[in-house]
Design an enzyme around this catalytic site. Structure first.
Site, mmCIF file in Angstrom:
data_model
loop_
_atom_site.group_PDB
_atom_site.id
_atom_site.type_symbol
_atom_site.label_atom_id
_atom_site.label_comp_id
_atom_site.label_asym_id
_atom_site.label_seq_id
_atom_site.Cartn_x
_atom_site.Cartn_y
_atom_site.Cartn_z
ATOM 1 N N CYS A 70 -10.809 13.909 14.102
ATOM 2 C CA CYS A 70 -11.812 14.126 13.079
ATOM 3 C C CYS A 70 -12.126 15.621 13.043
ATOM 4 O O CYS A 70 -12.905 16.097 13.876
ATOM 5 C CB CYS A 70 -13.060 13.316 13.449
ATOM 6 S SG CYS A 70 -14.306 13.369 12.183
ATOM 7 N N ALA A 114 -0.531 5.646 5.140
ATOM 8 C CA ALA A 114 0.311 4.859 6.045
ATOM 9 C C ALA A 114 1.559 4.361 5.329
ATOM 10 O O ALA A 114 2.673 4.477 5.849
ATOM 11 C CB ALA A 114 -0.488 3.688 6.616
ATOM 12 N N GLY A 119 0.810 -1.213 0.000
ATOM 13 C CA GLY A 119 0.000 0.000 0.000
ATOM 14 C C GLY A 119 0.844 1.264 0.000
ATOM 15 O O GLY A 119 1.741 1.432 0.825
ATOM 16 N N GLY A 120 0.561 2.130 -0.955
ATOM 17 C CA GLY A 120 1.235 3.433 -1.029
ATOM 18 C C GLY A 120 0.264 4.546 -0.679
ATOM 19 O O GLY A 120 0.259 5.602 -1.304
ATOM 20 N N GLY A 121 -0.562 4.289 0.311
ATOM 21 C CA GLY A 121 -1.477 5.319 0.804
ATOM 22 C C GLY A 121 -0.806 6.130 1.898
ATOM 23 O O GLY A 121 0.430 6.185 1.985
ATOM 24 N N CYS A 181 -13.064 7.403 8.384
ATOM 25 C CA CYS A 181 -13.500 8.744 8.771
ATOM 26 C C CYS A 181 -15.005 8.829 9.060
ATOM 27 O O CYS A 181 -15.778 9.340 8.239
ATOM 28 C CB CYS A 181 -13.135 9.788 7.732
ATOM 29 S SG CYS A 181 -13.328 11.440 8.418
#
Ligand code: UQ1
Length: 459
Positions: free
Chosen positions: A391, A60, A56-58, A211
């Site tokens: 949030c 995180a 994953g390259g999001g 979210c």
């Protein structure tokens, strides 16, 4: 992903039949009895090895990969990221796109452009995790071997889990939209802007989503927009051309009691109908069908903002690192897998019992990084995550309620102690944090491993 998975199966089938012909070819070549044009070239399964493989390259994946680089313990290609997407999106900004405050293109970055050149990128998806043999199979038919694995692929949006939703979203003429995807978030403001009369419904599903405040952030902006346009009077909602309902699968406005009380007060003050325990299951023309205590209820709408259902990626759910729900089963303090001690996870794909946000990554990433390096070098794990997440809730144009909390739904407010204020009050300064500062610090420092959230700049 379904298409990718079936492509992956094809690739794997191809690889294994190619392997068989490799054996035949060797034999045929040795005896020299096969004509050259019958020879199939060998395609052995390519494999690569890295000290740490990140899926994953999001938010995180990028933050952790760069923080690992900053430790000085990794060199060229020691760290590899697997991600099939050509782009990286600043998803917290999609609410602002929905409110007409940002353009979605400005929140998009090409993924390779965000990577330090010492990181190796595989532009493939994962087909299978094999934690017993420390390897990951990819859709291109290759295998990645690792010493440590960081599983941070995010959460999957299951549009088709709500009947009729994919069609309604794709229909340009419909008033059904969602801020939860790059393809669809541009439709939201167009829909809100031209709405002058009728029933608007904003939904939030039962079950895990990323979210959990976003479903109502976009509603509060819409309410304010309609108020400014003169079609909604919060003090006289019954007499207004526009009617607003919030239909949520939850029994309350928000999961944290302190902030939920304030948001419930705003809901009542502003004349928004609360449909609690209402889980959208179908969109049928101008009817929204909800499941409510096991019963099906229908509501007519003129505008519908939907938050789709979400869940773990199928290859993750099917793997040995997943818990019963399909999320990576990690220790909530150390972020290390409970059984496979060289597997780590944070963020949306993990089962850390906290709200799934980019702000949470600011606190989770340094813990994972320190513990992974300590584990790699044979030391005890010392760093502990307390569940911090945040949030920033837009409650109107120009105001944000900055909810910050940790495990157990306990508030952990950055500015409370420092400035002596109570963050229950929506404020203009927090609006500018959300709209201007966070997108800037994210792209310039956070994904590069140099932003620690409430701790400020690090590394
Ligand atoms: C944060 O650091 C951050 O990242 C840039 C956000 O954007 C996604 C946030 O929403 C929040 C709340 C933080 C936390 C930082 C401070 C200063 C409260």
């Amino acid at each position: 992903m379904a298409i990718l998975a079936s492509r992956a199966r094809t690739a794997l089938r191809f690889t294994s039949s190619a392997r068989r012909s490799f054996v035949l070819r060797t034999f045929a070549t040795a005896t020299n009895t096969t004509a050259p044009n019958q020879i199939t070239p060998p395609v052995p399964t390519p494999s690569h090895s890295h000290k740490v493989v990140l899926i994953g390259g999001g938010t995180a994946g990028l933050t952790i990969a760069h923080q690992l680089l900053h430790t000085g313990k990794f060199t060229q290609d020691d760290l590899a990221i697997i991600d099939p997407s050509p782009d990286h999106h600043y998803q917290p900004g999609w609410t602002l796109v929905g409110g007409g405050l940002k353009q979605r293109e400005d929140l998009r970055h090409s993924l390779p452009s965000l990577l330090d050149s010492r990181l190796k990128l595989y532009s493939s998806a994962v087909t299978k995790l094999s934690p017993g043999s420390n390897s990951v199979a990819l859709t291109d038919g290759s295998i990645s071997n690792y010493d440590h694995l960081v599983v941070v692929p995010g959460i999957r949006i299951n549009y088709d889990a709500i009947k009729g939703l994919p069609e309604a979203l794709a229909d340009r003429e419909s008033s059904v939209s969602t801020i939860y995807g790059y393809e669809t978030c541009g439709k939201v403001f167009k829909t809100l802007e031209k709405f002058q009369k009728g029933q608007a419904i904003f939904t939030q599903p039962a079950g895990v989503i990323k979210c959990a405040g976003a479903p109502q952030k976009v509603m509060w902006l819409a309410l304010d927009l309609w108020k400014r346009q003169g079609v909604y009077d919060p003090g006289n909602s019954a007499g207004s051309p526009v009617k607003i309902a919030f239909a949520t699968g939850l029994p309350v406005m928000f999961g944290v009691p302190k902030y939920s009380a304030k948001l419930e007060e705003l809901r009542q003050q502003r004349g928004v109908e609360g449909l609690f325990g209402h889980d959208l299951v179908e969109v049928n023309g101008d009817k929204a069908v909800f499941s409510n205590n096991g019963e099906k209820l229908e509501r007519r709408f003129d505008l519908l903002h939907v938050v789709p259902k979400m869940g773990p990626h199928p290859w993750l759910k099917a793997s040995e690192v997943a818990d019963a729900a399909g999320f990576v089963d990690v220790d909530q303090g150390t972020t290390r897998h409970k059984k496979f001690h060289n597997v780590w996870s944070v963020g949306d794909a993990s089962n850390l019992p906290t709200s799934k946000t980019a702000a949470a990554i600011t606190a989770q990433a340094p813990v994972l990084v320190q513990n992974l390096v300590d584990a790699m070098e044979g030391r005890e794990l010392k760093a502990e995550y307390d569940g911090y997440t945040s949030c920033p809730l837009t409650t109107e144009y120009g105001k944000v309620l900055l909810a910050e909390f940790m495990y157990g739904g306990l508030p952990k407010e950055t500015f409370g102690d420092w400035l002596g204020i109570d963050q229950i009050e929506p404020r203009r300064a927090f609006y500018h944090l959300k709209k201007d500062f966070f997108p800037w610090v994210y792209a310039n420092y956070m994904v590069k491993g140099s932003w620690g959230g409430p701790k400020g700049w690090i590394n």
